[in-house]
Design a protein around this motif. Structure first.
Motif, PDB file in Angstrom:
ATOM      1  N   ARG A 252       7.504  -8.173   3.538  1.00  0.00           N
ATOM      2  CA  ARG A 252       6.290  -8.729   4.129  1.00  0.00           C
ATOM      3  C   ARG A 252       5.351  -9.229   3.031  1.00  0.00           C
ATOM      4  O   ARG A 252       4.629 -10.211   3.217  1.00  0.00           O
ATOM      5  CB  ARG A 252       5.613  -7.633   4.961  1.00  0.00           C
ATOM      6  CG  ARG A 252       4.292  -8.015   5.568  1.00  0.00           C
ATOM      7  CD  ARG A 252       3.735  -6.893   6.396  1.00  0.00           C
ATOM      8  NE  ARG A 252       3.493  -5.699   5.585  1.00  0.00           N
ATOM      9  CZ  ARG A 252       3.155  -4.514   6.081  1.00  0.00           C
ATOM     10  NH1 ARG A 252       3.017  -4.366   7.368  1.00  0.00           N
ATOM     11  NH2 ARG A 252       2.954  -3.488   5.290  1.00  0.00           N
TER      12      ARG A 252
ATOM     13  N   LEU B  25       0.813  -1.220   0.000  1.00  0.00           N
ATOM     14  CA  LEU B  25       0.000   0.000   0.000  1.00  0.00           C
ATOM     15  C   LEU B  25       0.844   1.267   0.000  1.00  0.00           C
ATOM     16  O   LEU B  25       2.057   1.228   0.129  1.00  0.00           O
ATOM     17  CB  LEU B  25      -0.951   0.000   1.199  1.00  0.00           C
ATOM     18  CG  LEU B  25      -2.153  -0.917   1.058  1.00  0.00           C
ATOM     19  CD1 LEU B  25      -1.857  -2.290   1.604  1.00  0.00           C
ATOM     20  CD2 LEU B  25      -3.359  -0.340   1.763  1.00  0.00           C
TER      21      LEU B  25
ATOM     22  N   LEU C 154       3.435  -2.445  11.843  1.00  0.00           N
ATOM     23  CA  LEU C 154       2.799  -2.367  13.158  1.00  0.00           C
ATOM     24  C   LEU C 154       3.873  -2.012  14.192  1.00  0.00           C
ATOM     25  O   LEU C 154       4.800  -2.790  14.397  1.00  0.00           O
ATOM     26  CB  LEU C 154       2.134  -3.696  13.516  1.00  0.00           C
ATOM     27  CG  LEU C 154       1.140  -4.225  12.480  1.00  0.00           C
ATOM     28  CD1 LEU C 154       0.524  -5.541  12.936  1.00  0.00           C
ATOM     29  CD2 LEU C 154       0.052  -3.208  12.203  1.00  0.00           C
ATOM     30  N   PRO C 155       3.748  -0.834  14.829  1.00  0.00           N
ATOM     31  CA  PRO C 155       4.840  -0.345  15.676  1.00  0.00           C
ATOM     32  C   PRO C 155       5.098  -1.210  16.911  1.00  0.00           C
ATOM     33  O   PRO C 155       6.180  -1.155  17.464  1.00  0.00           O
ATOM     34  CB  PRO C 155       4.372   1.056  16.086  1.00  0.00           C
ATOM     35  CG  PRO C 155       2.914   1.089  15.842  1.00  0.00           C
ATOM     36  CD  PRO C 155       2.649   0.139  14.722  1.00  0.00           C
ATOM     37  N   TRP C 156       4.112  -2.014  17.318  1.00  0.00           N
ATOM     38  CA  TRP C 156       4.298  -2.830  18.526  1.00  0.00           C
ATOM     39  C   TRP C 156       4.909  -4.184  18.199  1.00  0.00           C
ATOM     40  O   TRP C 156       5.157  -4.984  19.077  1.00  0.00           O
ATOM     41  CB  TRP C 156       2.974  -3.011  19.269  1.00  0.00           C
ATOM     42  CG  TRP C 156       1.917  -3.634  18.422  1.00  0.00           C
ATOM     43  CD1 TRP C 156       1.686  -4.976  18.259  1.00  0.00           C
ATOM     44  CD2 TRP C 156       0.954  -2.960  17.618  1.00  0.00           C
ATOM     45  NE1 TRP C 156       0.645  -5.164  17.390  1.00  0.00           N
ATOM     46  CE2 TRP C 156       0.179  -3.945  16.985  1.00  0.00           C
ATOM     47  CE3 TRP C 156       0.675  -1.613  17.374  1.00  0.00           C
ATOM     48  CZ2 TRP C 156      -0.868  -3.625  16.108  1.00  0.00           C
ATOM     49  CZ3 TRP C 156      -0.363  -1.317  16.507  1.00  0.00           C
ATOM     50  CH2 TRP C 156      -1.119  -2.300  15.893  1.00  0.00           C
ATOM     51  N   ARG C 157       5.097  -4.459  16.917  1.00  0.00           N
ATOM     52  CA  ARG C 157       5.717  -5.722  16.542  1.00  0.00           C
ATOM     53  C   ARG C 157       7.156  -5.473  16.114  1.00  0.00           C
ATOM     54  O   ARG C 157       7.452  -4.450  15.504  1.00  0.00           O
ATOM     55  CB  ARG C 157       4.960  -6.352  15.362  1.00  0.00           C
ATOM     56  CG  ARG C 157       3.680  -7.034  15.777  1.00  0.00           C
ATOM     57  CD  ARG C 157       2.985  -7.613  14.556  1.00  0.00           C
ATOM     58  NE  ARG C 157       1.953  -8.544  14.949  1.00  0.00           N
ATOM     59  CZ  ARG C 157       1.944  -9.832  14.625  1.00  0.00           C
ATOM     60  NH1 ARG C 157       2.880 -10.329  13.844  1.00  0.00           N
ATOM     61  NH2 ARG C 157       0.988 -10.618  15.044  1.00  0.00           N
TER      62      ARG C 157
ATOM     63  N   TYR D 244      12.501  -2.617  16.494  1.00  0.00           N
ATOM     64  CA  TYR D 244      11.145  -2.133  16.275  1.00  0.00           C
ATOM     65  C   TYR D 244      11.138  -1.147  15.105  1.00  0.00           C
ATOM     66  O   TYR D 244      12.165  -0.513  14.838  1.00  0.00           O
ATOM     67  CB  TYR D 244      10.599  -1.478  17.540  1.00  0.00           C
ATOM     68  CG  TYR D 244      10.193  -2.484  18.583  1.00  0.00           C
ATOM     69  CD1 TYR D 244       8.922  -3.072  18.531  1.00  0.00           C
ATOM     70  CD2 TYR D 244      11.067  -2.899  19.573  1.00  0.00           C
ATOM     71  CE1 TYR D 244       8.550  -4.022  19.467  1.00  0.00           C
ATOM     72  CE2 TYR D 244      10.699  -3.852  20.510  1.00  0.00           C
ATOM     73  CZ  TYR D 244       9.434  -4.404  20.443  1.00  0.00           C
ATOM     74  OH  TYR D 244       9.057  -5.349  21.356  1.00  0.00           O
TER      75      TYR D 244
ATOM     76  N   LYS E 158       1.350   3.558   2.122  1.00  0.00           N
ATOM     77  CA  LYS E 158       2.205   3.795   3.292  1.00  0.00           C
ATOM     78  C   LYS E 158       2.872   2.479   3.678  1.00  0.00           C
ATOM     79  O   LYS E 158       2.403   1.424   3.286  1.00  0.00           O
ATOM     80  CB  LYS E 158       1.346   4.267   4.471  1.00  0.00           C
ATOM     81  CG  LYS E 158       0.652   5.564   4.240  1.00  0.00           C
ATOM     82  CD  LYS E 158      -0.279   5.863   5.405  1.00  0.00           C
ATOM     83  CE  LYS E 158      -1.726   5.824   4.978  1.00  0.00           C
ATOM     84  NZ  LYS E 158      -2.682   5.875   6.065  1.00  0.00           N
TER      85      LYS E 158
ATOM     86  N   LEU F 186       3.698 -11.313   9.465  1.00  0.00           N
ATOM     87  CA  LEU F 186       2.285 -11.037   9.768  1.00  0.00           C
ATOM     88  C   LEU F 186       1.329 -11.785   8.834  1.00  0.00           C
ATOM     89  O   LEU F 186       0.388 -12.438   9.274  1.00  0.00           O
ATOM     90  CB  LEU F 186       2.037  -9.522   9.689  1.00  0.00           C
ATOM     91  CG  LEU F 186       0.617  -9.042   9.945  1.00  0.00           C
ATOM     92  CD1 LEU F 186       0.202  -9.323  11.380  1.00  0.00           C
ATOM     93  CD2 LEU F 186       0.479  -7.546   9.656  1.00  0.00           C
ATOM     94  N   GLY F 187       1.607 -11.691   7.530  1.00  0.00           N
ATOM     95  CA  GLY F 187       0.720 -12.339   6.558  1.00  0.00           C
ATOM     96  C   GLY F 187       0.740 -13.854   6.674  1.00  0.00           C
ATOM     97  O   GLY F 187      -0.302 -14.508   6.557  1.00  0.00           O
TER      98      GLY F 187
ATOM     99  N   GLU G   8       1.340 -15.511   9.372  1.00  0.00           N
ATOM    100  CA  GLU G   8       0.607 -15.801  10.599  1.00  0.00           C
ATOM    101  C   GLU G   8      -0.889 -15.830  10.328  1.00  0.00           C
ATOM    102  O   GLU G   8      -1.596 -16.717  10.796  1.00  0.00           O
ATOM    103  CB  GLU G   8       0.914 -14.684  11.594  1.00  0.00           C
ATOM    104  CG  GLU G   8       1.440 -15.139  12.925  1.00  0.00           C
ATOM    105  CD  GLU G   8       1.709 -13.936  13.793  1.00  0.00           C
ATOM    106  OE1 GLU G   8       2.814 -13.401  13.692  1.00  0.00           O
ATOM    107  OE2 GLU G   8       0.807 -13.520  14.550  1.00  0.00           O
ATOM    108  N   VAL G   9      -1.350 -14.828   9.565  1.00  0.00           N
ATOM    109  CA  VAL G   9      -2.772 -14.756   9.233  1.00  0.00           C
ATOM    110  C   VAL G   9      -3.191 -16.017   8.469  1.00  0.00           C
ATOM    111  O   VAL G   9      -4.273 -16.552   8.659  1.00  0.00           O
ATOM    112  CB  VAL G   9      -3.064 -13.486   8.396  1.00  0.00           C
ATOM    113  CG1 VAL G   9      -4.429 -13.568   7.743  1.00  0.00           C
ATOM    114  CG2 VAL G   9      -2.956 -12.250   9.267  1.00  0.00           C
TER     115      VAL G   9
ATOM    116  N   GLU H 297      12.899   2.185  15.049  1.00  0.00           N
ATOM    117  CA  GLU H 297      14.360   2.253  15.041  1.00  0.00           C
ATOM    118  C   GLU H 297      14.926   2.203  13.624  1.00  0.00           C
ATOM    119  O   GLU H 297      16.135   2.222  13.439  1.00  0.00           O
ATOM    120  CB  GLU H 297      14.935   1.093  15.861  1.00  0.00           C
ATOM    121  CG  GLU H 297      14.543   1.149  17.321  1.00  0.00           C
ATOM    122  CD  GLU H 297      14.927  -0.112  18.076  1.00  0.00           C
ATOM    123  OE1 GLU H 297      15.995  -0.134  18.681  1.00  0.00           O
ATOM    124  OE2 GLU H 297      14.144  -1.080  18.049  1.00  0.00           O
TER     125      GLU H 297
ATOM    126  N   LEU I 185       2.956   1.078   6.640  1.00  0.00           N
ATOM    127  CA  LEU I 185       2.004   0.363   7.485  1.00  0.00           C
ATOM    128  C   LEU I 185       2.616  -0.768   8.304  1.00  0.00           C
ATOM    129  O   LEU I 185       2.048  -1.848   8.392  1.00  0.00           O
ATOM    130  CB  LEU I 185       0.865  -0.213   6.633  1.00  0.00           C
ATOM    131  CG  LEU I 185      -0.028   0.810   5.946  1.00  0.00           C
ATOM    132  CD1 LEU I 185      -0.973   0.095   4.980  1.00  0.00           C
ATOM    133  CD2 LEU I 185      -0.835   1.597   6.956  1.00  0.00           C
TER     134      LEU I 185
END
Ligand SMILES: Nc1ncnc2c1ncn2[C@@H]1O[C@H](COP(=O)(O)OP(=O)(O)OP(=O)(O)O)[C@@H](O)[C@H]1O
Ligand SMILES: [Mg+2]
Lengths: 272, 257
Positions: free
Chosen positions: B150, B85, B91-94, B134, B87, B102-103, B105-106, B137, B89
């Protein structure tokens, strides 16, 4: 060789900067504590010289005496224990349940829209208004205070968590959908974690609401607790007792703030 | 249907707002052949992102259909498509590693297995050692690389890229584009690419579709052959044919306004 020397030098400069900042912090703290000490001293001296009415304003010394007497007799810890239990239990019930429901509202736009006026209406009831009813329904023991505190906390957390869930970047949802993610997967992997900042800020606000709820509950009916102590003090014009209760409340809230701050560090550890 | 066609859009229409419908896309048809690099250029707001959302199955078109390998996929998310996409995008907490998988995992892959698969990607994307960091960084360019990784780790046949490199400074952009081109050529991917930038479109693409706005329509299709094998942007840009293509696209964009 030159390189390592340069790195070491810049490292030194870094630590020098840190030292300076630390020094500034220490100075600030000393100034703050000094200011408080001067105020207390003036108050104490004023009380002893008779410039300030000890009947109306007590004195720091008397407040300290009250606190140490009550610590020695165990009375203070009992009061803290009672209010602490009410506050913490109600805070946890209210904040967790509220956050959970708020996040869950993300799943159904219909339910969110449907419940909005009800949430707004019930949430706008001042806790003072509801408390007498809660005492009638739940009795004068701990249950009624926990219920009052829960009520004081639940709506803040609910709206904060829901707001957070609605703020999730729609492009993130698109990204997840492009992976073929189910609504449940999107909820767990994106909506909940990205709302955590809002959930935590709800928690922070609730510290204040929780303590107000517990003390208001105790004002209405209680036989122990910090609210009880404050009320008894002012009913019998023992201002030093009331003020000792006030100091205790401040310390208690301070400790709660530290606890929630620690929780924030864990939940939002990816932030820096 | 042509065996060589990987993805085809036939007569796509899109209207938003039922009461007072405005046509965002009108009769958009195009093909992307196997292993082809196809670009869309057009002014802001002409409906490029909307078209991509329709291709990716995130949005239902008001009319028309999407076909992948001659099979109709309109309105459904296909596992053949990887969508990068506008941006990054992340995930800042991962951590970076957790973002990359991520994909997977989904899709239900076990975390350990997914991380194993990620290892070689980290090496080939020159991000080895950043697994546990993170997103905050990393620099902007690194983040874009992670976003591409990703998508690539899902091993899609078709990659949609929506101005993924828009926010980057020029030299970095050139670098990442060169990298992208060699990666997709090596792995034999079909790429559909959105850009504002005519230069970028000419340098990267085998074919360019030029769009106009209000309503969004394709005004021209152009085959590009720079006659250069290199995947380095600067070498491709040095082609003698570059200026002609650039000029032609510039003209058709100008006259389409
Ligand atoms: N969900 C929506 N509802 C209504 N209108 C929309 C919606 N999404 C996009 N639009 C409109 O459709 C038009 C095309 O938008 P789109 O994002 O596809 O353009 P774009 O070509 O990608 O632009 P840019 O180059 O700026 O990214 C815009 O005018 C936008 O306002
Ligand atoms: Mg766009």
């Amino acid at each position: 060789m030159q390189n390592t020397a340069a790195v070491a030098a810049s490292g030194k400069r870094m630590s020098a900067m840190k030292m300076k900042k630390l020094e500034g912090n220490v100075k600030l703290r000393i100034a703050q504590i000094g200011f408080l000490a001067v105020l207390l001293l003036l108050w104490e001296v004023g009380a002893r010289m008779g410039w300030i009415s000890t009947f109306l304003f007590a004195s720091p010394g008397k407040i300290c005496d009250t606190l140490s007497n009550r610590i020695a007799s165990g009375e203070l810890f009992h009061d803290i224990w009672v209010t602490g239990k009410e506050t913490v239990l109600g805070f946890l019930f209210g904040s967790l349940l509220g956050s959970f429901l708020g996040l869950l509202l993300w799943c159904s736009e219909f339910v969110a829209k449907f419940s909005k006026p009800y949430v707004a209406a019930i949430g706008s009831i001042p806790v003072m208004v509801l408390s007498p009813l809660v005492i009638i329904w739940f009795g004068t023991g701990i249950a009624s205070k926990v219920a009052i505190v829960t009520f004081s906390c639940i709506f803040v957390s609910l709206s904060s968590a829901y707001e957070g869930a609605m703020q999730v970047d729609p492009d993130l949802l698109n990204l997840m959908r492009s992976f073929g993610a189910s609504k449940f997967q999107i909820f767990c992997k994106v909506v909940v974690p990205s709302s955590m900042t809002w959930v935590v800020s709800g928690f922070k606000m609730n510290i204040g609401f929780a303590i107000v709820g517990a003390i208001v509950g105790e004002y209405i009916s209680s036989d122990a607790g910090i609210g009880h102590m404050i009320l008894m003090g002012s009913n019998s014009f023992h201002i030093h007792v009331t003020l000792a209760g006030l100091v205790t409340t401040m310390v208690f809230v301070f400790v709660l703030n530290i606890a929630v701050g620690a929780l924030e560090k864990v939940l939002l550890r990816w932030k820096r | 249907m042509d065996e060589n066609v990987k993805l085809e859009a036939k007569g796509i229409y899109k209207e938003f707002d039922e009461e007072n419908p405005i046509t965002i896309l009108r009769d958009v048809s195009f093909v992307a052949k196997k292993q082809e690099f196809v670009s869309f250029v057009g002014p802001s707001g002409c409906g490029k992102t909307t078209l991509f959302n329709i291709i990716a199955g995130l949005l239902e078109p008001t009319g028309g259909n999407i076909y992948i390998d001659s099979e109709q996929t309109t309105g459904t998310v296909s596992s053949q498509i990887g969508y990068v996409l506008q941006k990054d995008l992340l995930l800042p907490w991962r951590t970076i590693e957790e973002n990359v998988i991520l994909g997977l995992e989904v899709r239900g892959m076990k975390k350990s297995e997914a991380k194993d698969r990620a290892t070689e990607y980290f090496k080939s994307y020159k991000l080895d050692g950043y697994q546990k960091k993170y997103p905050s960084e990393l620099s902007g360019g690194m983040k874009q690389r992670v976003a591409l990784m990703r998508t690539m780790i899902m091993e899609p046949e078709i990659i949609l890229m929506d101005e993924a490199y828009k926010a980057l400074d020029y030299p970095l952009k050139i670098d990442l584009e060169s990298e992208l081109l060699s990666t997709v050529k090596e792995n034999k991917k079909t790429v559909i690419y959105i850009t504002h930038d005519i230069e970028e479109a000419v340098t990267l693409s085998d074919r360019v579709y030029i769009m106009k706005a209000r309503p969004g329509e394709i005004v021209r299709e152009m085959e590009i052959d720079l006659g250069v094998d290199s995947t380095r942007m600067n070498e491709r840009r040095a082609s003698k044919k570059f200026n002609d293509y650039y000029e032609t696209i510039w003209q058709s964009m100008g006259t389409s306004k």
